[in-house]
Design a protein around this motif. Structure first.
Motif, mmCIF file in Angstrom:
data_model
loop_
_atom_site.group_PDB
_atom_site.id
_atom_site.type_symbol
_atom_site.label_atom_id
_atom_site.label_comp_id
_atom_site.label_asym_id
_atom_site.label_seq_id
_atom_site.Cartn_x
_atom_site.Cartn_y
_atom_site.Cartn_z
ATOM 1 N N LEU A 4 0.823 -1.246 0.101
ATOM 2 C CA LEU A 4 -0.017 0.044 -0.077
ATOM 3 C C LEU A 4 1.042 1.233 0.082
ATOM 4 C CD1 LEU A 4 -2.585 -1.080 2.895
ATOM 5 C CD2 LEU A 4 -3.021 -1.262 0.408
ATOM 6 N N SER A 5 0.572 2.189 -0.804
ATOM 7 C CA SER A 5 1.205 3.752 -0.591
ATOM 8 C C SER A 5 1.199 4.161 0.813
ATOM 9 C CB SER A 5 0.597 4.668 -1.708
ATOM 10 O OG SER A 5 -0.693 5.066 -1.259
ATOM 11 N N PRO A 6 2.001 4.761 1.315
ATOM 12 C CA PRO A 6 1.729 5.642 2.790
ATOM 13 C C PRO A 6 0.487 6.355 2.925
ATOM 14 C CG PRO A 6 3.924 5.635 1.795
ATOM 15 C CD PRO A 6 3.392 5.300 0.541
ATOM 16 N N ASP A 7 0.134 6.950 1.747
ATOM 17 C CA ASP A 7 -1.029 7.969 1.826
ATOM 18 C C ASP A 7 -2.310 7.053 1.855
ATOM 19 O OD1 ASP A 7 0.392 10.242 1.581
ATOM 20 O OD2 ASP A 7 -0.356 10.483 -0.496
ATOM 21 N N PHE A 8 -2.395 5.956 1.326
ATOM 22 C CA PHE A 8 -3.336 5.076 1.404
ATOM 23 C C PHE A 8 -3.552 4.407 2.720
ATOM 24 C CE2 PHE A 8 -5.761 1.354 0.836
ATOM 25 C CZ PHE A 8 -6.787 1.585 0.029
ATOM 26 N N GLY A 9 -2.412 4.214 3.231
ATOM 27 C CA GLY A 9 -2.438 3.507 4.385
ATOM 28 C C GLY A 9 -2.941 4.382 5.546
ATOM 29 N N ALA A 10 -2.472 5.569 5.570
ATOM 30 C CA ALA A 10 -2.750 6.693 6.313
ATOM 31 C C ALA A 10 -4.102 6.816 6.319
ATOM 32 C CB ALA A 10 -1.900 7.680 6.217
ATOM 33 N N HIS A 11 -4.772 6.994 5.345
ATOM 34 C CA HIS A 11 -6.320 7.220 4.927
ATOM 35 C C HIS A 11 -7.095 6.069 5.661
ATOM 36 C CE1 HIS A 11 -6.031 11.189 3.086
ATOM 37 N NE2 HIS A 11 -5.318 10.654 2.014
ATOM 38 N N LEU A 12 -6.638 5.001 5.275
ATOM 39 C CA LEU A 12 -7.320 3.553 5.581
ATOM 40 C C LEU A 12 -7.320 3.717 7.257
ATOM 41 C CD1 LEU A 12 -8.602 0.933 4.907
ATOM 42 C CD2 LEU A 12 -6.562 0.044 4.788
ATOM 43 N N LEU A 13 -6.044 3.976 7.739
ATOM 44 C CA LEU A 13 -6.142 4.005 9.402
ATOM 45 C C LEU A 13 -7.074 5.133 9.992
ATOM 46 C CD1 LEU A 13 -2.320 3.237 9.890
ATOM 47 C CD2 LEU A 13 -4.012 1.658 10.376
ATOM 48 N N LYS A 14 -7.044 6.218 9.248
ATOM 49 C CA LYS A 14 -7.629 7.292 9.960
ATOM 50 C C LYS A 14 -9.556 7.327 9.764
ATOM 51 C CE LYS A 14 -8.551 12.294 9.161
ATOM 52 N NZ LYS A 14 -7.745 13.424 8.410
ATOM 53 N N ALA A 15 -9.612 6.438 8.624
ATOM 54 C CA ALA A 15 -11.149 6.208 8.289
ATOM 55 C C ALA A 15 -11.730 5.212 9.238
ATOM 56 C CB ALA A 15 -11.162 5.827 6.710
ATOM 57 N N THR A 16 -10.908 4.050 9.567
ATOM 58 C CA THR A 16 -11.432 3.250 10.514
ATOM 59 C C THR A 16 -10.957 3.221 11.875
ATOM 60 O OG1 THR A 16 -9.149 1.921 9.969
ATOM 61 C CG2 THR A 16 -11.063 1.578 8.663
ATOM 62 N N PHE A 25 -7.923 -3.107 7.166
ATOM 63 C CA PHE A 25 -8.337 -3.836 6.262
ATOM 64 C C PHE A 25 -9.515 -4.839 6.379
ATOM 65 C CE2 PHE A 25 -8.014 -7.184 2.821
ATOM 66 C CZ PHE A 25 -8.535 -6.226 1.753
ATOM 67 N N GLU A 26 -9.397 -5.318 7.400
ATOM 68 C CA GLU A 26 -10.344 -6.513 7.835
ATOM 69 C C GLU A 26 -11.645 -5.652 8.115
ATOM 70 O OE1 GLU A 26 -11.238 -9.666 11.550
ATOM 71 O OE2 GLU A 26 -9.169 -9.300 10.791
ATOM 72 N N LYS A 27 -11.494 -4.488 8.659
ATOM 73 C CA LYS A 27 -12.876 -3.846 9.111
ATOM 74 C C LYS A 27 -13.630 -3.448 7.957
ATOM 75 C CE LYS A 27 -14.247 -0.368 12.353
ATOM 76 N NZ LYS A 27 -13.898 0.568 13.381
ATOM 77 N N VAL A 28 -12.751 -2.856 7.079
ATOM 78 C CA VAL A 28 -13.330 -2.341 5.867
ATOM 79 C C VAL A 28 -13.791 -3.456 4.901
ATOM 80 C CG1 VAL A 28 -12.728 -1.152 3.529
ATOM 81 C CG2 VAL A 28 -11.768 -0.242 5.616
ATOM 82 N N LEU A 29 -13.089 -4.487 4.643
ATOM 83 C CA LEU A 29 -13.487 -5.659 4.192
ATOM 84 C C LEU A 29 -14.961 -6.250 4.727
ATOM 85 C CD1 LEU A 29 -13.423 -7.501 1.565
ATOM 86 C CD2 LEU A 29 -11.987 -8.948 2.700
ATOM 87 N N SER A 30 -14.765 -6.324 5.941
ATOM 88 C CA SER A 30 -16.040 -6.958 6.421
ATOM 89 C C SER A 30 -17.254 -6.106 6.422
ATOM 90 C CB SER A 30 -15.820 -7.320 8.038
ATOM 91 O OG SER A 30 -14.811 -8.251 8.058
ATOM 92 N N GLU A 31 -17.223 -4.679 6.630
ATOM 93 C CA GLU A 31 -18.211 -3.841 6.543
ATOM 94 C C GLU A 31 -18.584 -3.881 5.042
ATOM 95 O OE1 GLU A 31 -17.244 -0.210 8.300
ATOM 96 O OE2 GLU A 31 -17.100 -1.249 10.367
ATOM 97 N N TYR A 32 -17.935 -3.727 4.017
ATOM 98 C CA TYR A 32 -18.194 -3.872 2.893
ATOM 99 C C TYR A 32 -19.060 -5.004 2.433
ATOM 100 C CZ TYR A 32 -17.534 -4.257 -2.537
ATOM 101 O OH TYR A 32 -17.818 -4.476 -3.661
ATOM 102 N N LEU A 33 -18.631 -6.170 2.695
ATOM 103 C CA LEU A 33 -19.614 -7.421 2.439
ATOM 104 C C LEU A 33 -20.851 -7.369 3.214
ATOM 105 C CD1 LEU A 33 -16.587 -10.204 2.904
ATOM 106 C CD2 LEU A 33 -17.738 -9.382 0.848
#
Length: 101
Positions: A4-16, A25-33
């Motif tokens: 993952l790019s550092p920016d993407f990783g930072a946004h993922l951590l911030k959003a979750t 990632f587990e949280k995002v994928l679980s909620e998406y499903l």
């Protein structure tokens, strides 16, 4: 292994609000499903209510030309394709969810 790019990783951590990328990632994928399955269930539920039957019955009656509506009409065909697609995708996402958890 994918990275993952550092920016993407930072946004993922911030959003979750997670501290760990795996957890985020587990949280995002679980909620998406869950959201996908719920949306597809709404579609199948709406069509079951409209036609008063489950998809398997609708498909069989359509093949037997045993529907009150014209089986070859545009509306019936569109409902069939939407319903079939929703059923297949719902099964797919449920299987991914089972494998994931």
């Amino acid at each position: 292994m994918p990275t993952l790019s550092p920016d993407f990783g930072a946004h993922l951590l911030k959003a979750t609000r997670s501290r760990d990328l795996d957890e985020a990632f587990e949280k995002v994928l679980s909620e998406y499903l869950e959201l996908k399955i719920a949306a597809l269930q709404e579609t199948t539920g709406r069509l079951e209510e409209k036609w008063g039957m489950e998809f398997s019955t609708f498909r069989r009656r359509l093949a037997d030309d045993d529907l009150l509506a014209n089986a070859y009409s545009y509306d019936v065909e569109q409902d069939f394709w939407e319903w079939e697609d929703a059923e297949h995708l719902k099964t797919h996402y449920q299987q991914v969810q089972i494998e994931w958890t």
